[in-house]
Design a protein around this motif. Structure first.
Motif, mmCIF file in Angstrom:
data_model
loop_
_atom_site.group_PDB
_atom_site.id
_atom_site.type_symbol
_atom_site.label_atom_id
_atom_site.label_comp_id
_atom_site.label_asym_id
_atom_site.label_seq_id
_atom_site.Cartn_x
_atom_site.Cartn_y
_atom_site.Cartn_z
ATOM 1 N N ALA A 1 -14.900 5.748 -8.981
ATOM 2 C CA ALA A 1 -13.202 4.976 -9.152
ATOM 3 C C ALA A 1 -12.586 5.684 -7.972
ATOM 4 C CB ALA A 1 -12.590 5.050 -10.753
ATOM 5 N N ALA A 2 -11.754 4.636 -7.639
ATOM 6 C CA ALA A 2 -10.567 4.976 -6.410
ATOM 7 C C ALA A 2 -9.281 5.269 -7.195
ATOM 8 C CB ALA A 2 -11.217 4.554 -5.281
ATOM 9 N N VAL A 3 -8.366 5.562 -6.966
ATOM 10 C CA VAL A 3 -7.208 5.340 -6.281
ATOM 11 C C VAL A 3 -6.501 5.447 -5.264
ATOM 12 C CG1 VAL A 3 -4.718 6.005 -7.641
ATOM 13 C CG2 VAL A 3 -6.930 6.869 -8.625
ATOM 14 N N ARG A 4 -6.086 4.253 -4.428
ATOM 15 C CA ARG A 4 -5.012 4.433 -3.497
ATOM 16 C C ARG A 4 -4.180 4.597 -3.424
ATOM 17 N NH1 ARG A 4 -8.106 1.210 0.402
ATOM 18 N NH2 ARG A 4 -10.155 1.154 0.224
ATOM 19 N N VAL A 5 -3.572 5.951 -2.681
ATOM 20 C CA VAL A 5 -2.501 6.200 -2.801
ATOM 21 C C VAL A 5 -1.919 6.824 -1.548
ATOM 22 C CG1 VAL A 5 -2.996 8.799 -4.486
ATOM 23 C CG2 VAL A 5 -3.330 8.555 -1.664
ATOM 24 N N PRO A 6 -0.486 6.466 -1.366
ATOM 25 C CA PRO A 6 0.669 5.219 -0.238
ATOM 26 C C PRO A 6 0.961 7.262 0.274
ATOM 27 C CG PRO A 6 1.967 5.516 -2.364
ATOM 28 C CD PRO A 6 0.816 6.103 -2.824
ATOM 29 N N ALA A 7 -0.468 7.566 1.028
ATOM 30 C CA ALA A 7 -0.870 8.802 2.431
ATOM 31 C C ALA A 7 -1.399 7.770 3.928
ATOM 32 C CB ALA A 7 -1.646 9.935 1.935
ATOM 33 N N LEU A 8 -1.116 8.429 4.611
ATOM 34 C CA LEU A 8 -1.631 7.974 6.071
ATOM 35 C C LEU A 8 -2.685 8.068 6.685
ATOM 36 C CD1 LEU A 8 -0.863 6.147 8.182
ATOM 37 C CD2 LEU A 8 0.016 8.051 9.485
ATOM 38 N N SER A 9 -3.196 9.531 5.855
ATOM 39 C CA SER A 9 -4.749 10.321 6.597
ATOM 40 C C SER A 9 -4.443 10.935 5.369
ATOM 41 C CB SER A 9 -4.314 10.710 7.163
ATOM 42 O OG SER A 9 -3.795 11.851 7.981
ATOM 43 N N VAL A 10 -5.962 11.538 5.226
ATOM 44 C CA VAL A 10 -6.818 12.661 4.190
ATOM 45 C C VAL A 10 -6.888 12.138 2.967
ATOM 46 C CG1 VAL A 10 -6.845 14.524 3.468
ATOM 47 C CG2 VAL A 10 -6.583 14.013 5.953
ATOM 48 N N SER A 11 -8.132 12.179 2.429
ATOM 49 C CA SER A 11 -8.134 11.423 1.064
ATOM 50 C C SER A 11 -9.152 13.185 0.665
ATOM 51 C CB SER A 11 -9.580 10.775 0.997
ATOM 52 O OG SER A 11 -9.091 8.840 1.891
ATOM 53 N N ALA A 12 -9.238 12.700 -1.005
ATOM 54 C CA ALA A 12 -9.971 13.730 -2.043
ATOM 55 C C ALA A 12 -10.636 13.105 -2.649
ATOM 56 C CB ALA A 12 -8.626 13.417 -2.472
ATOM 57 N N ILE A 13 -11.309 13.827 -3.245
ATOM 58 C CA ILE A 13 -12.881 14.381 -4.599
ATOM 59 C C ILE A 13 -12.516 14.475 -5.128
ATOM 60 C CG2 ILE A 13 -15.375 14.376 -4.859
ATOM 61 C CD1 ILE A 13 -15.171 12.038 -2.921
ATOM 62 N N ASP A 14 -12.215 14.139 -6.613
ATOM 63 C CA ASP A 14 -12.148 15.427 -8.068
ATOM 64 C C ASP A 14 -13.176 14.799 -8.573
ATOM 65 O OD1 ASP A 14 -11.602 16.425 -10.101
ATOM 66 O OD2 ASP A 14 -9.323 15.887 -10.023
ATOM 67 N N ALA A 15 -14.236 15.506 -9.077
ATOM 68 C CA ALA A 15 -15.350 15.354 -9.422
ATOM 69 C C ALA A 15 -15.743 16.083 -10.615
ATOM 70 C CB ALA A 15 -16.985 15.320 -8.692
ATOM 71 N N ALA B 1 1.457 -0.881 -0.046
ATOM 72 C CA ALA B 1 0.203 0.630 0.022
ATOM 73 C C ALA B 1 0.972 1.511 0.291
ATOM 74 C CB ALA B 1 -0.999 0.214 1.135
ATOM 75 N N ALA B 2 1.972 0.780 0.639
ATOM 76 C CA ALA B 2 2.808 2.450 1.069
ATOM 77 C C ALA B 2 3.497 2.668 0.200
ATOM 78 C CB ALA B 2 3.329 2.447 2.260
ATOM 79 N N VAL B 3 4.097 2.174 -1.324
ATOM 80 C CA VAL B 3 4.533 2.083 -2.585
ATOM 81 C C VAL B 3 4.072 2.699 -4.111
ATOM 82 C CG1 VAL B 3 6.317 1.840 -0.873
ATOM 83 C CG2 VAL B 3 5.191 0.267 -2.448
ATOM 84 N N SER B 4 2.738 2.180 -4.051
ATOM 85 C CA SER B 4 2.263 2.374 -5.076
ATOM 86 C C SER B 4 0.718 3.454 -5.259
ATOM 87 C CB SER B 4 2.162 1.212 -5.873
ATOM 88 O OG SER B 4 3.279 0.400 -6.273
ATOM 89 N N MET B 5 0.405 4.008 -6.086
ATOM 90 C CA MET B 5 -0.564 4.210 -6.668
ATOM 91 C C MET B 5 -1.640 3.123 -6.973
ATOM 92 S SD MET B 5 -0.283 9.021 -8.160
ATOM 93 C CE MET B 5 0.902 7.858 -9.503
ATOM 94 N N VAL B 6 -2.681 2.771 -7.005
ATOM 95 C CA VAL B 6 -3.761 1.494 -6.454
ATOM 96 C C VAL B 6 -5.111 1.882 -6.912
ATOM 97 C CG1 VAL B 6 -4.284 -0.215 -5.573
ATOM 98 C CG2 VAL B 6 -2.285 0.304 -5.359
ATOM 99 N N PRO B 7 -4.810 1.503 -8.265
ATOM 100 C CA PRO B 7 -6.767 1.880 -9.421
ATOM 101 C C PRO B 7 -7.521 0.671 -8.361
ATOM 102 C CG PRO B 7 -5.178 1.117 -10.515
ATOM 103 C CD PRO B 7 -4.445 0.907 -9.288
#
Length: 327
Positions: free
Chosen positions: A227-241, A198-204
């Motif tokens: 859709a989602a992209v899991r990113v190597p960040a520990l907290s806080v997410s974002a919406i891009d619409a 999880a902590a080394v890649s962006m995961v679609p």
């Protein structure tokens, strides 16, 4: 209000931290905590948090309880929700992530709780509710799903926009921090991409919000993809619409979004060029990043917003519990 917390993981601990530190929640009594982890581990993970920092008070483990700032909270270790002593509890918050059926949720009612609030999707809940979107459907429901963190971020925004300027269609991508459902090193998971570290890649991957949105906002069913992209960040997410409107865009789109946020109890907005860490422990369901607003032609609008998927969602758990207990 008297609550119980079943499952003392990320959401359970964040709910308790807010109850104990927000002045407006001093009236909430935590009747018990239930988790299968050792008591000393529960105390340690509440005292020291890699996202929110150390708890600003005293936390010690006592026999069968946590002592937090002189407040003793009983701690049990039952695998079955139905075995908990829940008589007199207004709302039991199930934060285990394991309740998927109505029978599993009903076990909390059978054990004595007046209401069960589930911290995630549950297709068999009596209602799936999101504050700022469809809480008017609560009625007499006692088995309620609080949907997902991303649905809580997206649905209030779309509800407010659609009421003022009807949406023809749209697409949402959540740029989501990694979670405990992903491995820290490559390991088998049902979703092949989410089998990667999880902590080394962006995961679609997928987002449950795509499916839940039609449940929460029937007027927009089949109009919004996601859709989602899991990113190597520990907290806080974002919406891009990106939304396409049935008519033309509102004049001054950023100003329009600012007014929506000012009128909403769960939305916020910022003019600052923020990054994700700036939004840690923000209580809003979504904070609209106004500088990122972009009109693409007369009918299409790009909207970007931040949400602390743990803190904001936990704040809505408390708010929803209040609504349920107040009836």
């Amino acid at each position: 209000m008297r609550i119980a917390i079943n499952g003392f993981g990320r959401i359970g601990r964040t709910v308790l931290r807010q109850i104990l530190t927000r002045p407006g929640d001093a009236d909430i009594e935590v009747a018990l905590i239930n988790d299968i982890a050792p008591l000393d581990t529960c105390a340690y993970l509440f005292r020291y948090d890699s996202v929110f920092g150390p708890y600003p008070g005293t936390v010690t483990a006592a026999p069968g309880a946590l002592d937090i700032d002189g407040r003793r909270i009983p701690v049990l270790s039952e695998r079955d929700l139905g075995r908990l002593p829940l008589e007199g509890v207004d709302v039991v918050m199930d934060c285990t992530g394991t309740i998927k059926t109505r029978a599993q949720a009903q076990a909390g009612r059978d054990a004595g709780a007046a209401n069960v609030l589930i911290s995630g999707p549950c297709d068999e809940a009596e209602e799936t509710l999101v504050l700022g979107a469809n809480e008017d459907r609560l009625g007499s429901a006692t088995l309620v799903s609080n949907a997902s963190c991303t649905t809580n971020a997206l649905a209030p925004l779309l509800k407010a926009i659609h009421a003022a300027h009807p949406i023809a269609q749209g697409h949402m991508t959540t740029i989501h921090c990694y979670t405990g459902s992903q491995p820290t090193v490559d390991a088998p998971r049902g979703d092949l991409a989410r089998s990667r570290a999880a902590a080394v890649s962006m995961v679609p991957t997928t987002s449950s919000a795509t499916r839940l949105l039609g449940t929460v906002l029937p007027a927009l069913e089949n109009r919004i993809t996601g859709a989602a992209v899991r990113v190597p960040a520990l907290s806080v997410s974002a919406i891009d619409a990106v939304l396409t409107f049935e008519g033309t865009l509102p004049d001054d789109p950023a100003g329009f979004l600012r007014r929506l946020a000012e009128a909403s109890p769960v939305l916020g907005a910022t003019d600052d060029p923020c990054v994700s860490t700036d939004m840690r422990a923000r209580p809003e369901s979504l904070v609209i990043a106004l500088p990122e607003t972009l009109a693409a032609g007369p009918r299409q609008l790009r909207i970007f917003g931040w949400y602390d998927n743990e803190w904001g969602f936990s704040a809505r758990m408390i708010d929803m519990a209040r609504l349920m207990a107040a009836r």
